[in-house]
Enzyme design. Structure first.
Site, short mmCIF file in Angstrom:
data_model
loop_
_atom_site.label_atom_id
_atom_site.label_comp_id
_atom_site.label_asym_id
_atom_site.label_seq_id
_atom_site.Cartn_x
_atom_site.Cartn_y
_atom_site.Cartn_z
N TYR A 2 0.82 -1.21 0.00
CA TYR A 2 0.00 0.00 0.00
C TYR A 2 0.86 1.26 0.00
CZ TYR A 2 -4.20 -2.79 1.10
OH TYR A 2 -5.24 -3.69 1.08
N ASP A 35 -10.93 -7.57 7.88
CA ASP A 35 -12.29 -7.24 7.43
C ASP A 35 -13.14 -8.50 7.31
OD1 ASP A 35 -11.95 -4.55 7.50
OD2 ASP A 35 -11.62 -4.29 5.38
N ASP A 94 -4.20 -17.55 1.77
CA ASP A 94 -5.40 -18.14 1.15
C ASP A 94 -6.03 -19.18 2.08
OD1 ASP A 94 -2.94 -19.41 0.58
OD2 ASP A 94 -3.73 -20.42 -1.19
N LYS A 125 2.53 -15.54 2.75
CA LYS A 125 2.48 -16.35 1.53
C LYS A 125 3.92 -16.72 1.20
CE LYS A 125 0.15 -18.18 -1.95
NZ LYS A 125 -0.92 -19.20 -1.85
N ASP A 128 -5.44 -6.27 6.14
CA ASP A 128 -6.63 -5.55 5.70
C ASP A 128 -7.72 -6.55 5.32
OD1 ASP A 128 -8.34 -3.59 4.80
OD2 ASP A 128 -7.27 -3.22 2.92
MG LIG Z 1 -4.82 -21.01 -2.95
MG LIG Z 2 -10.20 -2.64 5.02
#
Ligand SMILES: [Mg+2]
Ligand SMILES: [Mg+2]
Lengths: 355, 355
Positions: free
Chosen positions: B142, B250, B222, B189, B246
Site C-alpha cells: 500500500y 475485514d 489463502d 504467503k 486488511d
Molecule cells: Mg490457494
Molecule cells: Mg479494510
C-alpha cells in the site's frame, strides 16, 4: 464430433476420480454422438518415480496435441515431507500451466440444496449462491521480480500488470457472464494500488465498448472478503488478479460445504486443463471412497470449453440428481455405502438415459 | 494517576459515541481513583468546514501532548460523493497515523454469546471465538513505489519490508499473546513471496530467542481466509503484513455478527489512537440510535495501552453484562428501546458499582 483428450491422472486418488470423469465423458459421447479418445501422460510423483521428472517432455507433447487436458491430482507424502527433495510433484503442474499458456483460472462455486447443512454459513445466507470466479493465473506479485538485500534485512516483491494481460481474461469473464446472470464484479484495491487502477480502466473500457448488456460493478478486496460471507448470492462472475483471486476463491471454496465438489478450469488462447481443486488425498488411495464429483464436474467444464454446452449441462444436471437422491460418497453422508465407482456409474447411467 | 486524553470526535455519529466512551472513562476514573482530562481537537469533515484542513496543526499538537487519542469517526456525504473534492475527511486520519508513527493496528474479534444468532456463521463454528489481529499499518504494497508507464498500458506496485518493520510489530503481538492463550499465527504467503519469507525468518527468530513460551504457527493467506470461516476458534493472536491484515481483519469483522461492537487500536512506539471500526454513519447522526459499544470498547483498549489492564477488563465485563441483559441499541435487537445514551449510562453505572 471426435475429440482427443490428454489424460493426466497423477497421484493418490487422482487415477480413481479421473476414471469416473472418463466414464462420464464416454457416456456423453454415446448420448450425444461424439467420440472421445484418451491419451495418457505421466505427471507428478508417479512421473518422478518412473522418469525422474514431474513433467516429462512426452507428457507436454500429449497435452499439446490434445483438444483438452483432463487432470487428476498430484502430490505424494514421500516428496511433501522431505525438505531436501529437489524435484516436487507440484512443479509438474506449474510447468504444465506455463507450457500450455494457461493464464485464466475459473472456479465455479455453487450451494447445492442437499448440502446446505454442511456449510459453515447459515442456510439463509448461502441458499441459491452460484458464482464463477475468474482469476488471472500468470501475472501479478506471485510472478513479479523478487529481491532480497545482501544482508538479508530487506525484501521486496513487485506486482505488475499490462493492459494485454488484463484484457484477455476480462473478455473471457464477460463472455461467461453473457450465458449467466449478466453481471461481472471486478475485485481490486483501486483506492491504493496502481495495478488495480489499471485493471479498473481496462475492464471498464471493455465493458462499455464490447459488452454494454453486462452489468459491471467493483468491490475492494477487503470488502469482497466480507461480502463473500455476508451475501454470496450477490455474485455472478467475479473477475480479479492473481493474488486476490487466490484468496477470494479459497475463501469461497468453503462456503458451499464441501471441497469434494469443486472443479476448476485453467485456460489460455489455445489450451485448457480441467481438474478438481482437491488434492491427491493419499490416505484414501485405492479404497474406493474418494468423491468423484469434483473430477466429473471438471469434465463438464471441459465440455463447455469444447463448445459442448448442452453436454456440459447434462453432466451438471446428472450430478444434481445424484446429490438430490443421496447417491454420494461417505464424505457427504456418513451413512452412505456408495463408493467412488458407484457414484460415477450412477451419473453415467443418468446421462445416457436422459437422452 | 492522571491521564490527558486527546478527544477527536469527528463527524456523523462520532461525537455521540465518543461521548459515551468519555463517560465510561470518567466512571473508570471514579471507580479506580484516576483522573482523565480531555482536550478536544478537530478532525475530518468538521475540521474542513471550520479550517479548510481535515487535520489542523493544532489537532496534531493536541494528540502529541496527550497520553492517548480517543477517536470517534470521520466522513461526510458532501465530500464522499463529490469526485472533485480536493480535501477529504479520510485524509485527516491517514495523516494523523503518520504524524503519530502508528505502525500497528490491533483488532479484537469476539463472538458474544447473546449475538451468535446474528452471525452469518453457524453457532457451532463461532461459539467461543476470541482473537486479536495485529496488522502492520505503514509498510508493504500500500505504501510501496507505484509506477504507470507513459502510454498507460503497464502498471506496478512494489511490496517491501525491512527486518525492523517486522520485528517491532512482532514483539507487540508476542507480548499480547503472553496475556492470552499464548499462541501467535503468522499469516503470509511464504511459498511465493520474498517479503513473506523475510517475515517468517524474522518472526521465527524472535519467537525462539525471546518468547519460547509462545506457540508460533504459520498459515498461508489463502488458507487463512478459509480457516477464518471453517474454524475461527483456532486463532488467538494473528500477526500479518498490511494488505493481508486488511483482508483478513475485514473478513473476521463479519463473523461476530455485528460491526457495531468492533474496536481498534493503532499504536506506535510513542502514541496510541483508539477508535471504533464503524464509520460516521451520517444517516443516524443526532438520533440517539447509534450503538456506542464499539467506541466504549475502544476506550477499553486505550486503558490497556496505558497499562491499566484491570480497568480495561472492568469495561469489557460491563459490556458483556449489558449485552447479556439485552441493554443494547436497536441494531442488535429491533425491539429494544435503549438509545445511545442509555446504553452508555448503563455500562458506566455498572463499572462504578462493580468496585
Ligand atoms: Mg490457494
Ligand atoms: Mg479494510
Amino acid at each position: 464430433m471426435e475429440y482427443k483428450i490428454a489424460l493426466l491422472s497423477g497421484d493418490g486418488i487422482g487415477p480413481e476420480v479421473a476414471k469416473q470423469a472418463v466414464n462420464v465423458l464416454e457416456s456423453v459421447g454415446k448420448a450425444f454422438g461424439h467420440t472421445f479418445t484418451f491419451e495418457e501422460g505421466l505427471v507428478g510423483a508417479i512421473a518422478i518415480d518412473k522418469t525422474g521428472n514431474p513433467l516429462p517432455d512426452e507428457t507436454i507433447k500429449i497435452c499439446l496435441r490434445g483438444d483438452a487436458v483432463l487432470f487428476g491430482a498430484i502430490g505424494d507424502p514421500k516428496y511433501d515431507t522431505n525438505p531436501d527433495a529437489k524435484v516436487r510433484p507440484e512443479q509438474g503442474l506449474l510447468k504444465l500451466r506455463k507450457s500450455l499458456g494457461l493464464y485464466t483460472n475459473v472456479r465455479p462455486v455453487k450451494a447445492y440444496p442437499t448440502l446446505l447443512d454442511k456449510s459453515p454459513l447459515k442456510r439463509n445466507r448461502i441458499e441459491g449462491a452460484d458464482m464463477l470466479i475468474y482469476r488471472e493465473l500468470t501475472g501479478g506479485i506471485y510472478f513479479g521480480e523478487k529481491h532480497l538485500s545482501e544482508d538479508g534485512k530487506q525484501a521486496s516483491d513487485l506486482c505488475s500488470y499490462s493492459e494485454e494481460e488484463i484484457s484477455r481474461i476480462a473478455r473471457m469473464a464477460f463472455e461467461a457472464a453473457k450465458l449467466r446472470r449478466k453481471k461481472v464484479t471486478l475485485v481490486d484495491k483501486a483506492n491504493v494500488l496502481e495495478t488495480s487502477r489499471l485493471w479498473r480502466r481496462v475492464v471498464t473500457k471493455i465493458a462499455k465498448e464490447e459488452y454494454p448488456q453486462i452489468e459491471l460493478d467493483f468491490l475492494f478486496v477487503d470488502n469482497a472478503a466480507m461480502q463473500m460471507i455476508l451475501d454470496p448470492r450477490q455474485f455472478d462472475v467475479i473477475l480479479t488478479e492473481n493474488m486476490f483471486g487466490d484468496i477470494i476463491s479459497d475463501e469461497a471454496s468453503v462456503i458451499g460445504g464441501s471441497i469434494g465438489l469443486l472443479a476448476s478450469a485453467s485456460v489460455g488462447d489455445e489450451h485448457g486443463l480441467f481438474e478438481p481443486i482437491h488434492g491427491s488425498y493419499p490416505q484414501a488411495k485405492g479404497k474406493n471412497i474418494a468423491n468423484p464429483i469434483a473430477s466429473i464436474l471438471s469434465a463438464a467444464l471441459l465440455l463447455d470449453y469444447l463448445g459442448l454446452n448442452e453436454e456440459g449441462n447434462a453432466v451438471r444436471e446428472a450430478v444434481d440428481i445424484a446429490l438430490a437422491n443421496g447417491v454420494v460418497t461417505s464424505d457427504l453422508d456418513e451413512h452412505s455405502t456408495y463408493g467412488t465407482k458407484a457414484v460415477g456409474d450412477y451419473i453415467s447411467v443418468l446421462i445416457q438415459s436422459a437422452e
